[in-house]
Each structure stands twice: as structure tokens, then as C-alpha cells.
Scaffold this motif. Structure first.
Motif, short mmCIF file in Angstrom:
data_model
loop_
_atom_site.label_atom_id
_atom_site.label_comp_id
_atom_site.label_asym_id
_atom_site.label_seq_id
_atom_site.Cartn_x
_atom_site.Cartn_y
_atom_site.Cartn_z
N CYS A 31 0.83 -1.20 0.00
CA CYS A 31 0.00 0.00 0.00
C CYS A 31 0.87 1.26 0.00
O CYS A 31 1.78 1.41 0.82
N GLU A 33 -0.05 4.17 0.85
CA GLU A 33 -0.40 5.05 1.98
C GLU A 33 0.25 4.60 3.28
O GLU A 33 0.75 5.41 4.04
N CYS A 34 0.19 3.27 3.54
CA CYS A 34 0.60 2.79 4.86
C CYS A 34 1.58 1.62 4.80
O CYS A 34 2.04 1.15 5.84
N GLY A 36 0.84 -1.37 4.03
CA GLY A 36 0.13 -2.61 4.33
C GLY A 36 0.06 -3.55 3.14
O GLY A 36 0.37 -3.17 2.01
N CYS A 66 -6.05 -2.09 0.28
CA CYS A 66 -5.19 -2.31 1.43
C CYS A 66 -5.93 -3.14 2.49
O CYS A 66 -7.10 -2.91 2.77
N CYS A 71 -7.25 1.94 6.85
CA CYS A 71 -6.63 2.46 5.63
C CYS A 71 -7.50 2.09 4.43
O CYS A 71 -8.21 2.92 3.89
ZN LIG Z 1 -2.88 1.01 3.48
#
Ligand SMILES: [Zn+2]
Length: 189
Positions: A31, A33-34, A36, A66, A71
Motif C-alpha cells: 500500500c 499510503e501505509c 500494508g 489495502c 486504511c
Molecule cells: Zn494502506
């Protein structure tokens, strides 16, 4: 040549293979963003402009979600088949747009007879190449590599001319080149 590509199932199989590789790369990157893990969240499209029968897997866009609670961001990898949210296949957007700029490939003319893209759509695509495409960070970086510079008011024909390989390979080279703008949240039209 280009017209026969649109009715050649093997051509679509090659594009799907490229997309599988791009999807696998995106999945293993995790992911954005995070960090993950990503789970498959493919979705159905109804792409226009294909001139032959292919399996239903060709109508699926690879996409991921994700796995981490809180998230759940969606990641849509780059593609040689789908150009952002455009309804027509990327191949068709490229070929039909090129026809408008006097590409001398006579058989290209017959494309229009087999696909029937209406005039307003074609004009919108030309505007997209001229305005939205040239404004992307991707293109503003990439264009520096071309010498002499690519004439931007006749895109994508002028870009296509720069790939010094033949026919189908040339088309695939261009489709691969523009993949950075085909996924994610980029550039709907
Ligand atoms: Zn994520």
C-alpha cells in the motif's frame, strides 16, 4: 496492420500479460499510503473498441485494496489496456488520435470504419493529449529525453514516430511508455 491488430486475440493476450506483470509489481510494493498488504479487488470494465472475441478476463481491471483496517486504500496499477477511466481501450485512443494528424498509414483509415468513434469523442481525446497529457508531471519529465523535442500539438502521432521499432512493437512501446499515467487516481476524462 493496425486494423488487424484490433481483431487479433493474441495482441490482447500480450497486453493482458503486461498488465499481469504490472499488477504483480504493484501488489508486491504494498500500500502506497501505509505499506500494508494489498488484497485483490479487481473490477469489471466494458471497454469499447475491441474487434474480436476474447475471454471475460480481458474486461477486468486489476486493482487492489489495502488489507489494513483504517486504511483500505485502493491501488490501481498501471495498464496497457485501460487509460485511466476512458471507456475506449488505450490502443484505440492512441490509434484513432494518431489518425487525426495525418499519419500516412493508409490502412489506419479503415479503423474508423470498424470502430465508429464519434467525432466529439475524438476531439475530446485530442484536447486531452494536448492539455491534460502534456500537463502531467510524467510528461514534463519524460519529454526532456527527446531530442529534438516532440511537437506537442500533434500528439500522440509525434510521440509514436519516436519509437523506432515496427508496427505492433511500436504500439506496445508507446502504450508501455504512457503507463505511469494510466493507474491510480490519474486523469479521468
Ligand atoms: Zn494502506
Amino acid at each position: 496492420m493496425y486494423q488487424s491488430l484490433l481483431s487479433d486475440a493474441r495482441f490482447y493476450d500480450r497486453l493482458l500479460d503486461f498488465d499481469r506483470d504490472l499488477a504483480e509489481q504493484a501488489r508486491s510494493a504494498g500500500c502506497g499510503e501505509c505499506g500494508g498488504a494489498l488484497h485483490s479487488a479487481r473490477y469489471w470494465r466494458k471497454p469499447r473498441g475491441r474487434a474480436c472475441c476474447v475471454g471475460p478476463e480481458h474486461d477486468q481491471r486489476f486493482s487492489f485494496c489495502c488489507a489494513r483496517d483504517g486504511c483500505r486504500s485502493r491501488t490501481t496499477p498501471a495498464s496497457l489496456r485501460f487509460l485511466g477511466r476512458k471507456v475506449y481501450l488505450a490502443t484505440v485512443v492512441v490509434l484513432v488520435s494518431m489518425m487525426q494528424h495525418g499519419v500516412t498509414e493508409g490502412r489506419l483509415e479503415r479503423l474508423n470504419e470498424s470502430i465508429h468513434v464519434d467525432r466529439r469523442t475524438v476531439l475530446r481525446w485530442l484536447q486531452w493529449w494536448r492539455n491534460a497529457f502534456t500537463a502531467t508531471a510524467f510528461w514534463r519529465n519524460a519529454r526532456a529525453a527527446f531530442s529534438p523535442p516532440v511537437e506537442q500539438d500533434r500528439l500522440p502521432a509525434t510521440l509514436f514516430e519516436r519509437f523506432r521499432v515496427e508496427a505492433a512493437e511500436r504500439l506496445i512501446a508507446l502504450l508501455r511508455f504512457i503507463t505511469p499515467i494510466t493507474g491510480g487516481k490519474a486523469h479521468a476524462i
